[in-house]
Design a protein around this motif. Structure first.
Motif, PDB file in Angstrom:
ATOM      1  N   THR A   1       0.852  -1.192   0.000  1.00  0.00           N
ATOM      2  CA  THR A   1       0.000   0.000   0.000  1.00  0.00           C
ATOM      3  C   THR A   1       0.888   1.242   0.000  1.00  0.00           C
ATOM      4  O   THR A   1       2.115   1.155  -0.050  1.00  0.00           O
ATOM      5  CB  THR A   1      -0.913   0.018   1.232  1.00  0.00           C
ATOM      6  N   ASP A   2       0.248   2.405   0.111  1.00  0.00           N
ATOM      7  CA  ASP A   2       1.030   3.643   0.195  1.00  0.00           C
ATOM      8  C   ASP A   2       1.358   3.996   1.642  1.00  0.00           C
ATOM      9  O   ASP A   2       1.776   5.116   1.925  1.00  0.00           O
ATOM     10  CB  ASP A   2       0.282   4.792  -0.488  1.00  0.00           C
ATOM     11  N   ALA A   3       1.173   3.029   2.561  1.00  0.00           N
ATOM     12  CA  ALA A   3       1.511   3.255   3.973  1.00  0.00           C
ATOM     13  C   ALA A   3       2.320   2.077   4.519  1.00  0.00           C
ATOM     14  O   ALA A   3       1.927   1.431   5.495  1.00  0.00           O
ATOM     15  CB  ALA A   3       0.246   3.468   4.798  1.00  0.00           C
ATOM     16  N   PRO A   4       3.473   1.763   3.917  1.00  0.00           N
ATOM     17  CA  PRO A   4       4.252   0.604   4.378  1.00  0.00           C
ATOM     18  C   PRO A   4       4.719   0.737   5.824  1.00  0.00           C
ATOM     19  O   PRO A   4       4.968  -0.280   6.478  1.00  0.00           O
ATOM     20  CB  PRO A   4       5.431   0.560   3.406  1.00  0.00           C
ATOM     21  N   TRP A   5       4.806   1.952   6.322  1.00  0.00           N
ATOM     22  CA  TRP A   5       5.242   2.153   7.704  1.00  0.00           C
ATOM     23  C   TRP A   5       4.266   1.537   8.713  1.00  0.00           C
ATOM     24  O   TRP A   5       4.642   1.245   9.853  1.00  0.00           O
ATOM     25  CB  TRP A   5       5.410   3.653   7.994  1.00  0.00           C
TER      26      TRP A   5
ATOM     27  N   PHE B   1      19.251  -1.115   9.263  1.00  0.00           N
ATOM     28  CA  PHE B   1      17.998  -0.403   9.505  1.00  0.00           C
ATOM     29  C   PHE B   1      18.286   0.804  10.394  1.00  0.00           C
ATOM     30  O   PHE B   1      18.934   0.667  11.446  1.00  0.00           O
ATOM     31  CB  PHE B   1      16.979  -1.303  10.207  1.00  0.00           C
ATOM     32  N   TYR B   2      17.788   1.964   9.998  1.00  0.00           N
ATOM     33  CA  TYR B   2      17.879   3.168  10.819  1.00  0.00           C
ATOM     34  C   TYR B   2      16.514   3.380  11.459  1.00  0.00           C
ATOM     35  O   TYR B   2      15.518   3.617  10.766  1.00  0.00           O
ATOM     36  CB  TYR B   2      18.284   4.368   9.960  1.00  0.00           C
ATOM     37  N   MET B   3      16.462   3.277  12.791  1.00  0.00           N
ATOM     38  CA  MET B   3      15.199   3.250  13.511  1.00  0.00           C
ATOM     39  C   MET B   3      14.830   4.629  14.056  1.00  0.00           C
ATOM     40  O   MET B   3      15.691   5.482  14.299  1.00  0.00           O
ATOM     41  CB  MET B   3      15.264   2.237  14.660  1.00  0.00           C
ATOM     42  N   SER B   4      13.519   4.829  14.268  1.00  0.00           N
ATOM     43  CA  SER B   4      13.009   6.107  14.751  1.00  0.00           C
ATOM     44  C   SER B   4      11.732   5.868  15.548  1.00  0.00           C
ATOM     45  O   SER B   4      11.098   4.819  15.430  1.00  0.00           O
ATOM     46  CB  SER B   4      12.724   7.042  13.568  1.00  0.00           C
ATOM     47  N   ASP B   5      11.355   6.867  16.355  1.00  0.00           N
ATOM     48  CA  ASP B   5      10.091   6.767  17.082  1.00  0.00           C
ATOM     49  C   ASP B   5       8.931   7.370  16.289  1.00  0.00           C
ATOM     50  O   ASP B   5       7.799   7.382  16.761  1.00  0.00           O
ATOM     51  CB  ASP B   5      10.191   7.439  18.456  1.00  0.00           C
ATOM     52  N   LYS B   6       9.219   7.834  15.102  1.00  0.00           N
ATOM     53  CA  LYS B   6       8.181   8.416  14.244  1.00  0.00           C
ATOM     54  C   LYS B   6       8.236   7.752  12.876  1.00  0.00           C
ATOM     55  O   LYS B   6       9.312   7.465  12.350  1.00  0.00           O
ATOM     56  CB  LYS B   6       8.367   9.924  14.097  1.00  0.00           C
ATOM     57  N   PRO B   7       7.090   7.487  12.269  1.00  0.00           N
ATOM     58  CA  PRO B   7       7.086   6.857  10.945  1.00  0.00           C
ATOM     59  C   PRO B   7       7.602   7.799   9.868  1.00  0.00           C
ATOM     60  O   PRO B   7       7.369   9.007   9.916  1.00  0.00           O
ATOM     61  CB  PRO B   7       5.610   6.517  10.724  1.00  0.00           C
ATOM     62  N   ASN B   8       8.295   7.233   8.922  1.00  0.00           N
ATOM     63  CA  ASN B   8       8.722   7.967   7.739  1.00  0.00           C
ATOM     64  C   ASN B   8       7.639   7.773   6.682  1.00  0.00           C
ATOM     65  O   ASN B   8       7.570   6.727   6.036  1.00  0.00           O
ATOM     66  CB  ASN B   8      10.067   7.453   7.239  1.00  0.00           C
ATOM     67  N   LEU B   9       6.792   8.766   6.513  1.00  0.00           N
ATOM     68  CA  LEU B   9       5.627   8.629   5.645  1.00  0.00           C
ATOM     69  C   LEU B   9       6.007   8.551   4.174  1.00  0.00           C
ATOM     70  O   LEU B   9       5.177   8.203   3.329  1.00  0.00           O
ATOM     71  CB  LEU B   9       4.659   9.789   5.883  1.00  0.00           C
TER      72      LEU B   9
ATOM     73  N   TYR C   1       9.754   2.327  14.297  1.00  0.00           N
ATOM     74  CA  TYR C   1       9.617   2.685  12.887  1.00  0.00           C
ATOM     75  C   TYR C   1      10.981   2.726  12.214  1.00  0.00           C
ATOM     76  O   TYR C   1      12.014   2.943  12.851  1.00  0.00           O
ATOM     77  CB  TYR C   1       8.924   4.039  12.749  1.00  0.00           C
ATOM     78  N   VAL C   2      10.966   2.514  10.903  1.00  0.00           N
ATOM     79  CA  VAL C   2      12.200   2.477  10.120  1.00  0.00           C
ATOM     80  C   VAL C   2      12.324   3.769   9.319  1.00  0.00           C
ATOM     81  O   VAL C   2      11.465   4.082   8.489  1.00  0.00           O
ATOM     82  CB  VAL C   2      12.212   1.264   9.177  1.00  0.00           C
ATOM     83  N   GLU C   3      13.387   4.518   9.586  1.00  0.00           N
ATOM     84  CA  GLU C   3      13.637   5.771   8.862  1.00  0.00           C
ATOM     85  C   GLU C   3      14.136   5.470   7.448  1.00  0.00           C
ATOM     86  O   GLU C   3      13.679   6.055   6.471  1.00  0.00           O
ATOM     87  CB  GLU C   3      14.654   6.609   9.626  1.00  0.00           C
TER      88      GLU C   3
ATOM     89  N   GLY D   1      10.291  -5.420   7.406  1.00  0.00           N
ATOM     90  CA  GLY D   1       9.452  -5.007   8.513  1.00  0.00           C
ATOM     91  C   GLY D   1      10.207  -4.106   9.459  1.00  0.00           C
ATOM     92  O   GLY D   1      10.880  -3.168   9.031  1.00  0.00           O
ATOM     93  N   SER D   2      10.128  -4.438  10.744  1.00  0.00           N
ATOM     94  CA  SER D   2      10.806  -3.658  11.771  1.00  0.00           C
ATOM     95  C   SER D   2      11.559  -4.613  12.682  1.00  0.00           C
ATOM     96  O   SER D   2      10.954  -5.288  13.522  1.00  0.00           O
ATOM     97  CB  SER D   2       9.803  -2.846  12.589  1.00  0.00           C
ATOM     98  N   PRO D   3      12.873  -4.724  12.528  1.00  0.00           N
ATOM     99  CA  PRO D   3      13.628  -5.685  13.342  1.00  0.00           C
ATOM    100  C   PRO D   3      13.602  -5.289  14.813  1.00  0.00           C
ATOM    101  O   PRO D   3      13.608  -4.115  15.161  1.00  0.00           O
ATOM    102  CB  PRO D   3      15.042  -5.593  12.768  1.00  0.00           C
TER     103      PRO D   3
END
Length: 767
Positions: free
Chosen positions: A636-640, A753-761, A724-726, A694-696
């Motif tokens: 989809t257009d929201a893989p995050w 993987f570069y991780m974040s607490d916010k989704p990369n839209l 979330y993955v940046e 996904g998100s390791p």
């Protein structure tokens, strides 16, 4: 006779990992032994034929002619909440929702001889014993417990074909060893067809057990050897003895060396001193008692219990080191390496040391240039376990395919395995998912088997019209619910399997077959009801079934799931599924709702294996049809949106402790999902070379591949909060799509993987 051909695309090497670490110390075999995990805590080696484990109860299948619901609790023979042990048997399934096995139960006792197990409510009436978890130890290749009623320390370890017992007695009195050939898992009155015992000499006993259980013609041979001479032996007497003809002239109850019958319980007496150890070697064979003796001589030639234990632990560490996890979190390591342990319990080797095994035709065969395996829980394991083997166990997976080929050759139905074990097909569950395992291996180049024979077996299986609605499916493009139950689930799973065959056909240049099966793979469209927006059972007259409730699992055309779950089961064509269900926005809303909706209690009334422990909203992680669902956001257009769902499942459904699994481990499928997802990718459609990202949950891991390469996975800014993955880099290059290929993994390299607490839209470019 099948001859293996070396028709491989990639080279499989036997590599030794130089920096071998003791990851076995993080494995907790107790995880999953409570509630419905259905794992066993006993001693075994990777893919071993022997699973020597305690049974805490032996439950009759029926009570007063009615099904006993407690049978389901004891699929592995052990429940953590129990406080008595009946004995230690040598064969167990891991994490299944059904069972058989529990062969050759042994129990050491002292004092007055008792030859019935008694009950958990009144253990003093039988030979069972109370125990405490405080005295239990379980680790890879080892189990021990103190039998409180007899003051005996029981220890066990194993090789591939031999279980080794060690009992330390604390009293100067006559000791008994009970050998119960009537006991078993999934027991009912006529399960035992025949049992036979020969006391060969004062230390060796041989025999076999033939049962009519889940496998209806299963025969297992054994050889049992003691490190001390038998002082006295005998069998239990029953009021109704079978007619023995001229054998009746003998007293067969005491010291008679040859016993046969449907119901046999033997006892062996020994003169044991305080703190003396009685050891038993118990070997299994699918072919003969002489095969069992040969297995014993080859695998355990001496009486060194500690050496056998050390070898078992070393075997486990060799397998566990295929992924080297760097983490300071002990709980994370426990969950991860226990998942690897469970994933490597089966399928199990099924042949003697001379490569002979019992075939599906009940004749003796010899495996030429491959190891023969059994216990294929394919409806579960095709999804993630066998794809995991294509990465971490390519040689074994290739041999498993060879085992499937000979199964098909020996089958009067000319079909590949559906759910098979011990030279039997029990036809459990739906689909013909051997073809998925074979196609995945072919497409990924792991073909150390006769690919042509395997492919022909796939096509033959998919054209077997009389099997489970396939004729309707071929003629009508769907399975009609009024002709064959669970019709929607079957239609969808057949369509996926057909797609898998088409991918193998393309790889092998079979254009005509490719066209046939790629067309069949579109049959999922025929059970989609555009009006309701759900997959829906269709009748033979072409109309959809009325009184349809997409939340209900009962009588709606589905198995182990409902329409909410199965409407998402088009793993081979997610783009078309999304379009069919209304496009990106509507589909994403549907997925969101799946994880947040609430199911009333009435939807849990009809099935015993779906418990609330395995559910998040209406997402059923405890049952396999949903295992790919969290990854569908990638189309989809929201893989995050995949990322926080995956981390939520990892966090909520996999924990340490006996109740740490949220449902049946299903012979390693649940564990394989955990391994893939914690590493950051998953095989949504086996038969494709792509894995969805996904998100390791791990920080750093190194995959030591059998081809000599290493594939490193690392994360930056990893934390419980940063789900979330940046961005993702493969060998320093940013990935523009949320996928990675099998070739990229097997070639070695680094995935970061570069991780974040916010989704990369705007993380990935979607079409």
């Amino acid at each position: 006779m099948y001859n293996c051909q070396n028709n491989k695309d990639i080279e499989i090497k036997s590599t030794e990992i130089v920096d071998l670490k003791d990851y076995a110390k993080f494995v907790d075999p107790m995880i999953g032994t409570a509630k419905m995990g259905h794992t066993y805590p006993g001693a075994t080696v990777p893919f071993g034929s022997v699973q020597l484990s305690p049974d805490t109860d032996t439950i009759p299948y029926a009570i007063n002619g009615r099904y006993n619901p407690d049978v389901y609790k004891y699929c592995a023979g052990y429940q953590y909440e129990d406080r008595t042990i009946v004995g230690f048997s040598h064969t167990h399934f891991s994490g299944t929702g059904h069972s058989d096995l529990g062969d050759f139960l042994i129990m050491p006792t002292t004092g007055n001889l008792k030859l019935n197990p008694g009950t958990a409510e009144n253990p003093d009436n039988g030979y069972r014993s109370r125990f405490s978890h405080d005295s239990e130890q379980a680790s890879p290749g080892y189990y021990s417990v103190h039998l409180d009623d007899y003051d005996i320390k029981a220890e066990m370890t194993a090789t591939t074909r031999v279980g080794m017992h060690q009992y330390t007695f604390s009293k100067d009195e006559k000791a008994h060893v009970i050998l119960d050939l009537m006991s078993g898992i999934y027991n009912y009155d006529d399960k035992n067809v025949w049992t036979f015992i020969r006391v060969e000499n004062d230390t060796l006993v041989t025999g076999y057990r033939q049962t009519n259980g889940w496998a209806r013609t299963r025969r297992v041979y054994f050889a049992m050897s003691f490190n001390k001479p038998i002082a006295n032996y005998g069998r239990a007497r029953y009021d109704k003895q079978p007619y023995n003809g001229f054998w009746g002239r003998f007293d067969q109850a005491h010291n008679f060396p040859e016993i046969a019958g449907e119901k046999i319980k033997m006892y062996f007496d020994f003169d044991i001193k305080n703190q003396e150890k009685l050891q038993i070697k118990f070997a299994l064979s699918p072919v003969s008692s002489s095969g069992a003796v040969a297995n014993m001589k080859k695998e355990v030639p001496n009486w060194n219990f500690e050496q056998v234990h050390e070898n078992a632990r070393m075997a486990w560490n060799k397998e566990l080191n295929k992924i080297q996890l760097k983490s300071k979190d002990t709980e994370e390591k426990t969950n991860f390496y226990t998942a690897m342990y469970h994933a490597f319990l089966g399928p199990t080797e099924y042949m003697d040391v001379d490569s002979k095994y019992m075939g599906l035709d009940l004749n003796t065969h010899k495996a030429e240039n491959f190891t023969n395996y059994t216990s294929f829980s394919l409806w579960d394991t095709y999804r993630a376990l066998h794809p995991l083997f294509n990465i971490l166990q390519p040689k074994r997976n290739s041999d498993m395919v060879s085992s499937m080929i000979v199964h098909q050759e020996q089958s009067v139905h000319s079909m590949l395995p559906i759910w098979s074990h011990y030279a039997n097909e029990n036809w459990c569950m739906i689909g013909y998912h051997s073809v998925s395992v074979i196609a995945d291996a072919i497409v990924k180049g792991n073909t150390n088997f006769d690919a042509e024979a395997a492919f022909d077996a796939c096509v033959q299986t998919a054209r077997t019209r009389y099997f489970d609605g396939i004729g309707y499916y071929i003629d009508m493009g769907y399975v009609p619910e009024d002709k064959n139950g669970a019709s929607v689930s079957k239609t969808l799973e057949y369509a996926y399997d057909d797609w898998a065959i088409a991918q193998a056909a393309k790889k092998l240049g079979k254009e005509f077959i490719y066209k046939e099966f790629i067309e069949r793979s579109k049959n999922y469209k025929n059970v989609f009801d555009a009006k309701s927006g759900f997959m829906r059972p269709k009748l033979s007259d072409g109309t959809f079934k009325e009184n349809f409730d997409p939340k209900d699992t009962h009588g709606q055309g589905f198995i182990e799931g409902n329409s909410w779950n199965y409407s998402l089961y088009v793993p081979h064509d997610p783009k078309d599924m999304i379009k069919m269900m209304g496009g990106n926005k509507r589909f994403t809303t549907h997925l969101d709702s799946l994880f947040t909706m609430e199911l009333p209690d009435k939807y849990f009334e009809h099935t015993e294996d779906i418990s609330r422990e395995g559910i998040i909203g209406n997402y059923v992680h405890g049952n396999e049809p949903s295992h790919h669902v969290a990854y569908l956001y990638n189309w989809t257009d929201a893989p995050w949106k995949s990322q926080d769902k995956i981390r939520m499942i990892l966090d909520q459904k996999y924990k340490t402790g006996a109740d740490g699994l949220s449902g049946n481990d299903d012979f390693g499928q649940m564990s394989a999902w955990y391994i893939f997802s914690s590493l950051g990718f998953y095989p949504v459609a086996p038969g494709s070379v792509d894995y969805a990202l996904g998100s390791p949950s791990i920080t750093d891991a190194t995959l030591n591949l059998d081809n000599g390469n290493t594939f490193e996975i690392s994360t930056k800014n990893q934390s419980k909060k940063n789900v979330y993955v940046e961005k993702v880099e493969l060998n320093g290059e940013i990935l523009e799509r949320p996928f990675i290929t099998h070739e990229a993994i097997m070639s070695g390299g680094n995935l970061t993987f570069y991780m974040s607490d916010k989704p990369n839209l705007r993380q990935y470019q979607t079409e």
